[in-house]
Design an enzyme around this catalytic site. Structure first.
Site, PDB file in Angstrom:
ATOM      1  N   GLU A 363     -19.098  30.012  -8.785  1.00 35.89           N
ATOM      2  CA  GLU A 363     -19.035  30.388  -7.367  1.00 35.89           C
ATOM      3  C   GLU A 363     -19.626  29.275  -6.481  1.00 35.89           C
ATOM      4  O   GLU A 363     -20.271  29.524  -5.462  1.00 35.89           O
ATOM      5  CB  GLU A 363     -19.671  31.755  -7.141  1.00 35.89           C
ATOM      6  CG  GLU A 363     -18.928  32.797  -7.986  1.00 35.89           C
ATOM      7  CD  GLU A 363     -19.105  34.223  -7.570  1.00 35.89           C
ATOM      8  OE1 GLU A 363     -19.439  34.476  -6.407  1.00 35.89           O
ATOM      9  OE2 GLU A 363     -18.882  35.091  -8.439  1.00 35.89           O
TER      10      GLU A 363
HETATM   11  N1  CAA Z   1     -16.875  30.333   4.907  1.00 38.10           N
HETATM   12  C1  CAA Z   1     -15.786  30.510   5.668  1.00 38.10           C
HETATM   13  N2  CAA Z   1     -14.863  29.544   5.866  1.00 38.10           N
HETATM   14  C2  CAA Z   1     -15.056  28.360   5.273  1.00 38.10           C
HETATM   15  C3  CAA Z   1     -16.168  28.112   4.436  1.00 38.10           C
HETATM   16  C4  CAA Z   1     -17.106  29.155   4.257  1.00 38.10           C
HETATM   17  N3  CAA Z   1     -18.189  29.017   3.491  1.00 38.10           N
HETATM   18  N4  CAA Z   1     -16.083  26.847   3.954  1.00 38.10           N
HETATM   19  C5  CAA Z   1     -14.966  26.322   4.468  1.00 38.10           C
HETATM   20  N5  CAA Z   1     -14.339  27.239   5.257  1.00 38.10           N
HETATM   21  C6  CAA Z   1     -13.108  27.053   6.024  1.00 38.10           C
HETATM   22  C7  CAA Z   1     -13.307  25.993   7.096  1.00 38.10           C
HETATM   23  O1  CAA Z   1     -13.815  26.557   8.281  1.00 38.10           O
HETATM   24  C8  CAA Z   1     -11.903  25.456   7.274  1.00 38.10           C
HETATM   25  O2  CAA Z   1     -11.138  26.332   8.054  1.00 38.10           O
HETATM   26  P1  CAA Z   1     -10.169  25.780   9.211  1.00 38.10           P
HETATM   27  O3  CAA Z   1      -9.237  24.821   8.589  1.00 38.10           O
HETATM   28  O4  CAA Z   1      -9.514  27.006   9.739  1.00 38.10           O
HETATM   29  O5  CAA Z   1     -11.065  25.105  10.206  1.00 38.10           O
HETATM   30  C9  CAA Z   1     -11.320  25.556   5.873  1.00 38.10           C
HETATM   31  O6  CAA Z   1     -12.095  26.528   5.163  1.00 38.10           O
HETATM   32  C10 CAA Z   1     -11.370  24.241   5.123  1.00 38.10           C
HETATM   33  O7  CAA Z   1     -12.685  23.815   5.140  1.00 38.10           O
HETATM   34  P2  CAA Z   1     -13.139  22.359   4.744  1.00 38.10           P
HETATM   35  O8  CAA Z   1     -12.325  21.328   5.476  1.00 38.10           O
HETATM   36  O9  CAA Z   1     -14.621  22.316   4.901  1.00 38.10           O
HETATM   37  O10 CAA Z   1     -12.706  22.289   3.224  1.00 38.10           O
HETATM   38  P3  CAA Z   1     -13.163  21.316   2.085  1.00 38.10           P
HETATM   39  O11 CAA Z   1     -11.978  20.912   1.310  1.00 38.10           O
HETATM   40  O12 CAA Z   1     -14.059  20.230   2.630  1.00 38.10           O
HETATM   41  O13 CAA Z   1     -13.989  22.289   1.091  1.00 38.10           O
HETATM   42  C11 CAA Z   1     -15.868  23.450   0.212  1.00 38.10           C
HETATM   43  C12 CAA Z   1     -15.093  23.006   1.459  1.00 38.10           C
HETATM   44  C13 CAA Z   1     -17.132  24.081   0.754  1.00 38.10           C
HETATM   45  C14 CAA Z   1     -16.240  22.284  -0.675  1.00 38.10           C
HETATM   46  C15 CAA Z   1     -15.005  24.481  -0.556  1.00 38.10           C
HETATM   47  O14 CAA Z   1     -13.870  23.879  -1.129  1.00 38.10           O
HETATM   48  C16 CAA Z   1     -15.765  25.205  -1.633  1.00 38.10           C
HETATM   49  O15 CAA Z   1     -16.511  26.140  -1.347  1.00 38.10           O
HETATM   50  N6  CAA Z   1     -15.577  24.804  -2.921  1.00 38.10           N
HETATM   51  C17 CAA Z   1     -16.167  25.521  -4.042  1.00 38.10           C
HETATM   52  C18 CAA Z   1     -15.230  26.544  -4.572  1.00 38.10           C
HETATM   53  C19 CAA Z   1     -15.911  27.532  -5.455  1.00 38.10           C
HETATM   54  O16 CAA Z   1     -16.964  28.069  -5.137  1.00 38.10           O
HETATM   55  N7  CAA Z   1     -15.286  27.814  -6.578  1.00 38.10           N
HETATM   56  C20 CAA Z   1     -15.810  28.817  -7.471  1.00 38.10           C
HETATM   57  C21 CAA Z   1     -14.697  29.488  -8.179  1.00 38.10           C
HETATM   58  S1  CAA Z   1     -14.766  31.206  -8.183  1.00 38.10           S
HETATM   59  C22 CAA Z   1     -15.775  31.672  -9.443  1.00 38.10           C
HETATM   60  O17 CAA Z   1     -16.555  30.928  -9.982  1.00 38.10           O
HETATM   61  C23 CAA Z   1     -15.669  33.106  -9.737  1.00 38.10           C
HETATM   62  C24 CAA Z   1     -16.034  33.568 -11.080  1.00 38.10           C
HETATM   63  O18 CAA Z   1     -15.179  33.817 -11.902  1.00 38.10           O
HETATM   64  C25 CAA Z   1     -17.445  33.929 -11.353  1.00 38.10           C
END
Ligand code: CAA
Length: 379
Positions: A363
């Protein structure tokens, strides 16, 4: 500011503790050793209401607040993080998004059995080449009349083989980048859906983590959640809440290891007295207790912020970053206090240390939490 838990919160804690001691503790070492999913135990968790704690009772949930959920997560995670991650995914990553963004029909058909714990759900975002970089989705859903054709592979899916209902993130318009990503509800028994290999993991070995393959799976139009292009926002918002659950899991792992180390230090004698009477051990216990207390305050604060209806993305990332580091630090020290006994399975703390590591990875890794936190600071 009131730091007192209510009667309801204390009752949830008591119920979770009793369940943990009677149902999860027996057999936890064997399930870890042989990587056995706690099927019967998770079924009972459903019957007791642990799988849909925050869902509105009209959709068969418990109607509780997020604080109740993290209290229960902490208790279960003290003993069995494999069972608690199944609970966390079902509550935070599956039920939450369905309740918030699903249609009435979707809630009737899917949320009700999920919240009642009759079936288990899974959240499918990660792919072989899209982990931290979640926008790089390769799984594709192509509109074909009244349905989509879904093709692709998902990796590291918790509840991979035990779930019946899957929320799948997929590209519908690759040329639009993250704004072309959508989210679908997929049923396990649909043609073309294959559950792939089970991962042989360091920790949370009882949790069934699988790859999933979709080959021309027909997904009805009405199984899309929200509009086309809403999938990435859906995933990010879902993970904001998921991270509170994992932070609570990390807190529980740390607290479980600490409680074992404290009890052991009072029993084990060295140099003529219990080792708890040696300052070397007392300093360790004091550090552990302090770290756990700080982590608990951050986890409760994140839960409280969510319950106030405020933006909790920052609070959840802070709680997860800190609590997962505490889980690593405290479990390592718990082994040290146990000495050689801590290094063998029978004393539980080595399992808790192995389980702790995943809380810094899934996550969103700790590095991802720092990205979220720093963006919040600099916004
Ligand atoms: N909350 C809400 N919206 C968000 C957000 C958040 N925390 N983070 C980004 N966004 C939105 C942004 O506002 C943006 O929206 P708009 O285009 O409308 O403005 C959009 O998402 C894209 O944002 P970024 O340009 O910041 O995107 P990025 O490519 O730079 O990535 C990141 C941001 C934070 C690195 C994101 O990719 C991320 O969280 N990555 C990690 C993914 C993750 O947690 N994976 C886990 C897998 S699930 C799992 O593990 C489950 C399981 O089985 C236990």
């Amino acid at each position: 500011m009131n730091f007192q838990l209510t009667e309801e919160h204390l009752a949830v804690k008591e119920a979770a503790k009793e369940f943990t001691q009677t149902e999860l503790l027996p057999g936890v070492i064997e399930r870890d050793t042989h990587a056995i999913f706690p099927k019967e135990q998770v079924k009972k968790m459903g019957e007791l209401g642990f799988l849909g704690m925050m869902v509105d009772p009209k959709y068969h949930g418990g109607g509780m607040d997020t604080l109740s959920y993290v209290i229960a997560m902490e208790e279960l995670s003290k003993v069995d993080a494999s069972a608690s991650v199944a609970m966390s995914v079902n509550n935070s990553l599956v039920c939450w998004g369905l309740e918030k963004y699903g249609t009435e029909e979707q809630k009737e058909k899917y949320l009700k059995p999920l919240a009642a714990g009759e079936v288990l759900g899974a959240f499918c975002l990660s792919e072989p080449e899209a982990g931290s970089d979640a926008t790089s989705q390769r799984t594709e859903a192509v509109l074909n009349g009244d349905h989509y054709l879904l093709n692709g592979t998902k990796n590291w899916i918790t509840n991979g083989s035990s779930a019946s209902i899957y929320l799948v993130i997929a590209q519908t318009h690759p040329e639009l980048g993250h704004k072309g990503i959508s989210v679908f509800i997929v049923e396990k028994n649909w043609e073309g859906f294959v559950v792939g290999k089970k991962e042989d993991k360091l920790g949370i070995r009882g949790s069934d983590t699988h790859s999933l393959m979709f080959s021309d799976v027909k997904v009805p139009l009405e199984n899309r959640i929200g509009e086309e292009g809403f999938g990435f926002t859906f995933a990010m918002e879902t993970l904001n809440g998921g991270r509170i659950g994992i932070a609570a899991q990390a807190l529980g792992i740390a607290a479980g290891a600490y409680e074992l180390a404290l009890a052991y230090s009072k029993e084990r004698k060295a140099f003529g007295k219990p080792i708890s009477q040696h300052q070397a051990i007392q300093f360790k216990l004091a550090d552990m207790a302090t770290q756990i207390e700080a982590a608990r305050l951050l986890v409760y604060k994140a839960a409280w912020t969510k319950d106030q209806g405020e933006d909790y993305s920052q609070a959840s990332a802070i709680a997860k970053l800190y609590a997962s580091q505490v889980a690593m630090d405290v479990t390592v020290e718990a082994i040290q206090i146990h000495g050689g006994y801590g290094y063998v399975k029978e004393y539980h703390v080595e399992r808790l240390m192995r389980d702790a590591k995943i809380t810094q990875i899934y996550e969103g890794t700790s590095e991802i939490q720092k990205i979220v936190i720093s963006r919040g600071i600099l916004r």
